[in-house]
Motif scaffolding. Structure first.
Motif, mmCIF file in Angstrom:
data_model
loop_
_atom_site.group_PDB
_atom_site.id
_atom_site.type_symbol
_atom_site.label_atom_id
_atom_site.label_comp_id
_atom_site.label_asym_id
_atom_site.label_seq_id
_atom_site.Cartn_x
_atom_site.Cartn_y
_atom_site.Cartn_z
ATOM 1 N N GLU A 139 0.647 -0.940 0.134
ATOM 2 C CA GLU A 139 0.396 -0.187 -0.158
ATOM 3 C C GLU A 139 0.696 1.510 0.255
ATOM 4 O O GLU A 139 1.453 1.607 0.988
ATOM 5 N N LYS A 140 0.652 1.742 -0.845
ATOM 6 C CA LYS A 140 1.024 3.761 -0.742
ATOM 7 C C LYS A 140 -0.232 4.620 -0.113
ATOM 8 O O LYS A 140 -1.279 4.459 -0.611
ATOM 9 N N ASP A 141 0.506 5.848 0.127
ATOM 10 C CA ASP A 141 -0.541 6.272 0.489
ATOM 11 C C ASP A 141 -1.418 7.456 -1.339
ATOM 12 O O ASP A 141 -0.598 7.224 -2.084
ATOM 13 N N THR A 142 -2.389 7.731 -1.014
ATOM 14 C CA THR A 142 -3.093 8.258 -2.329
ATOM 15 C C THR A 142 -2.328 9.358 -3.642
ATOM 16 O O THR A 142 -2.163 8.899 -4.525
ATOM 17 N N ARG A 145 1.715 7.722 -4.649
ATOM 18 C CA ARG A 145 1.031 6.626 -5.432
ATOM 19 C C ARG A 145 0.578 7.268 -6.994
ATOM 20 O O ARG A 145 0.654 6.848 -7.996
ATOM 21 N N PRO A 203 -3.285 1.037 -3.882
ATOM 22 C CA PRO A 203 -4.338 2.129 -2.238
ATOM 23 C C PRO A 203 -4.205 1.727 -0.463
ATOM 24 O O PRO A 203 -4.762 0.921 -1.253
ATOM 25 N N LYS A 204 -4.436 2.661 -0.320
ATOM 26 C CA LYS A 204 -4.683 2.522 0.915
ATOM 27 C C LYS A 204 -5.664 2.339 1.369
ATOM 28 O O LYS A 204 -6.479 3.422 0.569
ATOM 29 N N ARG A 263 -10.061 6.698 -4.044
ATOM 30 C CA ARG A 263 -8.337 5.702 -4.188
ATOM 31 C C ARG A 263 -7.501 7.092 -5.822
ATOM 32 O O ARG A 263 -6.365 6.292 -6.206
#
Length: 359
Positions: free
Chosen positions: A29-32, A35, A50-51, A310
């Protein structure tokens, strides 16, 4: 290929089997914003996740309200598309193949409808297809090995611009060159893009399973195709979010809609031709708002919801004639401070525009 265990989900194996490699222990996961930057720099979206969106209490209330409001309408559309499948495939040989993840709840509903109406238990799998990178051929070969006489029927939730429709067609062309002949017709619940010949409705209305992420999709993440973790012979990957079990409404969603199947009467299966009408709207939007990359235009209620959940939205276009179907869009846009603009020159109820980030 031999598979000893299937990926864990909150759905019953009687409803669906996910042909996905379990990547639950891997941090993907990566923050919006980070990403989005990577995607716009050329990193493929399927290599990361996405988170998960954590909805507010008000938003969860809205989900339950819209589920109650639309459950009969969705059941009607499920019945129509299920009957179309029966009309085009042998019910004794058909295997439902949902495109994870948006297609999976719809595939389960079609399976439940066929069991109730025709007293047939139809196999149902969920597999991955990735825009610009193709379908999971390992999963295709696995299903055909398990069901040698199968007539595969691909299922998705809705259409936007028709990118996955085209991806599926290209994938089937590639498989044909390998001696595997498949029907590339994509059965969808809603086809506002006018790019599928097998659909329950062309109305662009809220399908409540678009409102949430994994918590309405068996606690399964988006699918992943990352060469660090997916090797030759592997299925595409995904994660199971066990920590969200208390928020899971996946089976509630299915049961709420399925209870209306006895009320459905899908007599008229007449369909309108595929015209790709939605792409004409996208082209007008691209010109009107001077958007360089059509990947940044996400038309329809389902895709607009995804943008808000997302991606990094620039603005949301809405047709006020469909306000009754857009309450969750307005709520999400307000929560995120995303401007909403009236725009009626489109075949969709709404459209999400992704912000172009400068380096």
């Amino acid at each position: 290929m031999t598979v000893n265990t299937f990926m864990k989900t909150s759905y019953s194996a009687d409803d669906v089997i996910f042909l996905l490699k379990d990547l639950s222990d891997i941090e993907l996961e990566k923050d919006t914003f980070a990403r989005e930057q990577l995607i716009q720099q050329g990193v493929h979206y399927s290599t990361m996740l996405p988170k998960e969106f954590q909805p507010s209490e008000a938003y969860i209330e809205l989900f339950h309200k819209t589920l109650a409001q639309y459950s009969k309408r969705i059941a009607d559309a499920v019945a129509v598309v299920a009957e179309m499948i029966v009309a085009h495939k042998s019910i004794d040989r058909v295997v439902l193949v949902s495109l994870a993840r948006a297609g999976t709840p719809i595939g389960i509903l079609i399976k439940r409808y066929l069991e109730q109406k025709y007293k047939r238990t139809v196999p149902h799998y969920a597999i991955s297809i990735v825009r610009d990178r193709g379908i999971d051929e390992v999963a295709i070969r696995y299903m055909l090995a398990q069901h040698p006489e199968a007539e595969l029927q691909f299922v998705d939730g809705w259409t936007g611009k028709g990118a996955i429709t085209r991806e599926l067609t290209e994938a089937c062309k590639g498989l044909k060159q390998q001696g595997i002949e498949l029907d590339d017709t994509l059965a969808v619940l809603a086809d506002p893009g006018h790019c599928s010949s097998m659909y329950g409705t062309r109305d662009d209305f809220l399908i409540p399973s678009a409102c949430l992420n994994s918590t309405v999709s068996g606690l399964v993440s988006r699918t992943v195709l990352n060469d660090d973790w997916i090797h030759e012979g592997d299925f595409h990957g995904a994660k199971y979010y066990a920590h969200l079990v208390d928020q899971d409404v996946s089976n509630l969603y299915i049961d709420t809609i399925a209870q209306h199947f006895s009320e459905t009467t899908p007599d008229d299966l007449t369909t309108e031709p595929v015209t790709w009408l939605g792409m004409q709207s996208v082209e007008r939007i691209q010109k009107k708002f001077n958007i360089q990359n059509t990947h940044h235009i996400k038309p329809g209620v389902g895709e607009t919801t995804r943008v808000l959940l997302r991606r990094v939205p620039w603005k949301i276009l809405v047709n006020p004639a469909h306000d009754a179907d857009l309450q969750h869009i307005y709520m999400l846009a307000e929560e995120r401070g995303v401007p909403v603009e009236v725009y009626t020159d489109m075949s969709y109820s709404c459209c999400g525009l992704i912000k172009e980030l400068t380096e």
